[in-house]
Write a protein that holds these residues in place. Sequence first.
Motif, PDB file in Angstrom:
ATOM      1  N   GLN A   1       0.875  -1.410   0.032  1.00 27.57           N
ATOM      2  CA  GLN A   1       0.047  -0.043  -0.059  1.00 27.57           C
ATOM      3  C   GLN A   1       0.845   1.251  -0.053  1.00 27.57           C
ATOM      4  O   GLN A   1       0.569   2.360  -0.578  1.00 27.57           O
ATOM      5  CB  GLN A   1      -0.846   0.076   1.390  1.00 27.57           C
ATOM      6  N   LEU A   2       2.004   1.195   0.847  1.00 25.84           N
ATOM      7  CA  LEU A   2       2.587   2.300   0.869  1.00 25.84           C
ATOM      8  C   LEU A   2       3.670   2.622  -0.277  1.00 25.84           C
ATOM      9  O   LEU A   2       4.190   3.707  -0.457  1.00 25.84           O
ATOM     10  CB  LEU A   2       3.539   2.398   2.117  1.00 25.84           C
ATOM     11  N   ALA A   3       4.229   1.713  -0.876  1.00 21.79           N
ATOM     12  CA  ALA A   3       5.248   1.493  -1.776  1.00 21.79           C
ATOM     13  C   ALA A   3       4.935   0.744  -2.885  1.00 21.79           C
ATOM     14  O   ALA A   3       5.500  -0.281  -3.052  1.00 21.79           O
ATOM     15  CB  ALA A   3       6.563   1.504  -1.346  1.00 21.79           C
ATOM     16  N   PRO A   4       3.729   1.061  -3.852  1.00 15.20           N
ATOM     17  CA  PRO A   4       3.266  -0.166  -4.718  1.00 15.20           C
ATOM     18  C   PRO A   4       4.192  -0.294  -5.640  1.00 15.20           C
ATOM     19  O   PRO A   4       4.426  -1.175  -6.558  1.00 15.20           O
ATOM     20  CB  PRO A   4       2.118   0.454  -4.956  1.00 15.20           C
TER      21      PRO A   4
ATOM     22  N   GLN B   1      13.462  -1.682  -7.524  1.00 16.95           N
ATOM     23  CA  GLN B   1      14.254  -1.098  -6.596  1.00 16.95           C
ATOM     24  C   GLN B   1      13.709   0.300  -6.955  1.00 16.95           C
ATOM     25  O   GLN B   1      13.460   0.613  -8.038  1.00 16.95           O
ATOM     26  CB  GLN B   1      15.613  -1.214  -6.537  1.00 16.95           C
ATOM     27  N   PRO B   2      13.529   1.075  -5.786  1.00 17.61           N
ATOM     28  CA  PRO B   2      13.263   2.461  -5.996  1.00 17.61           C
ATOM     29  C   PRO B   2      14.156   3.197  -7.072  1.00 17.61           C
ATOM     30  O   PRO B   2      15.186   2.871  -6.785  1.00 17.61           O
ATOM     31  CB  PRO B   2      13.256   3.145  -4.606  1.00 17.61           C
ATOM     32  N   GLU B   3      13.548   3.964  -7.969  1.00 15.73           N
ATOM     33  CA  GLU B   3      14.418   4.571  -8.949  1.00 15.73           C
ATOM     34  C   GLU B   3      14.179   6.035  -8.592  1.00 15.73           C
ATOM     35  O   GLU B   3      14.944   6.889  -9.240  1.00 15.73           O
ATOM     36  CB  GLU B   3      13.771   4.412 -10.258  1.00 15.73           C
ATOM     37  N   THR B   4      13.368   6.876  -8.063  1.00 20.06           N
ATOM     38  CA  THR B   4      13.185   8.335  -7.767  1.00 20.06           C
ATOM     39  C   THR B   4      13.358   8.483  -6.230  1.00 20.06           C
ATOM     40  O   THR B   4      13.226   7.443  -5.575  1.00 20.06           O
ATOM     41  CB  THR B   4      11.789   8.714  -8.312  1.00 20.06           C
ATOM     42  N   GLU B   5      13.354   9.868  -5.857  1.00 15.25           N
ATOM     43  CA  GLU B   5      13.635  10.051  -4.321  1.00 15.25           C
ATOM     44  C   GLU B   5      12.005   9.604  -3.703  1.00 15.25           C
ATOM     45  O   GLU B   5      12.116   9.344  -2.594  1.00 15.25           O
ATOM     46  CB  GLU B   5      13.605  11.741  -4.445  1.00 15.25           C
TER      47      GLU B   5
ATOM     48  N   GLU C   1       9.945   7.457  -4.553  1.00  9.56           N
ATOM     49  CA  GLU C   1       9.734   5.967  -4.376  1.00  9.56           C
ATOM     50  C   GLU C   1      10.840   5.524  -3.488  1.00  9.56           C
ATOM     51  O   GLU C   1      10.412   4.407  -2.469  1.00  9.56           O
ATOM     52  CB  GLU C   1      10.225   5.418  -5.739  1.00  9.56           C
ATOM     53  N   ASN C   2      12.020   6.074  -3.143  1.00 12.95           N
ATOM     54  CA  ASN C   2      13.015   5.730  -1.778  1.00 12.95           C
ATOM     55  C   ASN C   2      12.388   6.015  -0.817  1.00 12.95           C
ATOM     56  O   ASN C   2      12.336   5.164   0.370  1.00 12.95           O
ATOM     57  CB  ASN C   2      14.278   6.409  -2.351  1.00 12.95           C
ATOM     58  N   PHE C   3      11.760   7.114  -0.535  1.00 11.40           N
ATOM     59  CA  PHE C   3      10.950   7.713   0.645  1.00 11.40           C
ATOM     60  C   PHE C   3       9.933   6.591   1.145  1.00 11.40           C
ATOM     61  O   PHE C   3       9.784   6.298   1.991  1.00 11.40           O
ATOM     62  CB  PHE C   3      10.724   9.151   0.483  1.00 11.40           C
TER      63      PHE C   3
END
Length: 295
Positions: free
Chosen positions: A30-33, A48-52, A54-56
Amino acid sequence: MADIAKRLSTNIDGNFFVDATCINCDTCRQLAPKSFVENGEYSSIYRQPETEAENFQAYQALLACPVGSIGALVPDKAVMRAAIESFPMLIEDNVFYNGFNSEKSFGANSYFIRHPDGNWLVDAPRYMKKLVDAFGRMGGIAYIFLTHEDDIGDAPRYAKHFHAKRVIHRADADAQPDAEWIIDGLDTVEASPDFRIIPVPGHTDGSMALLYRNRYLFTGDHMAWDREINGLRLATVYVWKESALRRSAEKLLEFPFEWILPGHGDRMHLPADRMREELQLLLARREARASISAT
Ligand code: SF4
Ligand SMILES: [Fe+2]
């Protein structure tokens, strides 16, 4: 703390990973789909997160995970601190999602409503100083609304600290026998002009929803938004009584609401008429399903 030795092989390589202690509660999805996906009986990282941003979100998921199953090989302490500070997370108006989901409620979401006549906690997150301080700064907690017996979490500790009244339905009150306010029967209770307590038995005998300002409906495990069908769904597992579940969903047609804020499952915001349509569609799907299984 996530354990790299238990890292699931389904994770894509990179900084974040999920380990085998995951209880598949869905919070991270829910928080980081953009990063987490359901994979068999667990969550894992599919990208893996690619933007700030998404990382947050991945750090928010790491913190909200009720069992500490999410790890970062090289933790970014500054982002982690900012993610800690982001909870309670403002949803809209004076409504917050608390984060720090509790294992005691199988990772259910909990919420906080700031109100001039006294603040409400809806179900309970982990008991932790960060949240106690945040709730205290916002004026404490007057009521703790317990949607049903499964999602008590650390409610007794929050109640004790803030001298809050716990609200639970009598049919589920075995889970919190010393609750200060027990709701009886099926009638809607006008707790105040802004808050209505609506018994919605089905998932459990004593499930209840809380309607705030005819706009925000807190549903516990009775009903949630389902991202797979892009529509509303009722409790799918652990159903106390199927017929009651359906009647409780029909009853919600009487009330206007724009937000659905569940314990498990996605939140959703739609205009009230669209939300009503979605509820009608849900009921139609249930009817069709019932008539197929009757033939
Ligand atoms: S939040 Fe934690 S326990 Fe819940 S699905 Fe994600 S990794 Fe698993
Ligand atoms: Fe439940």
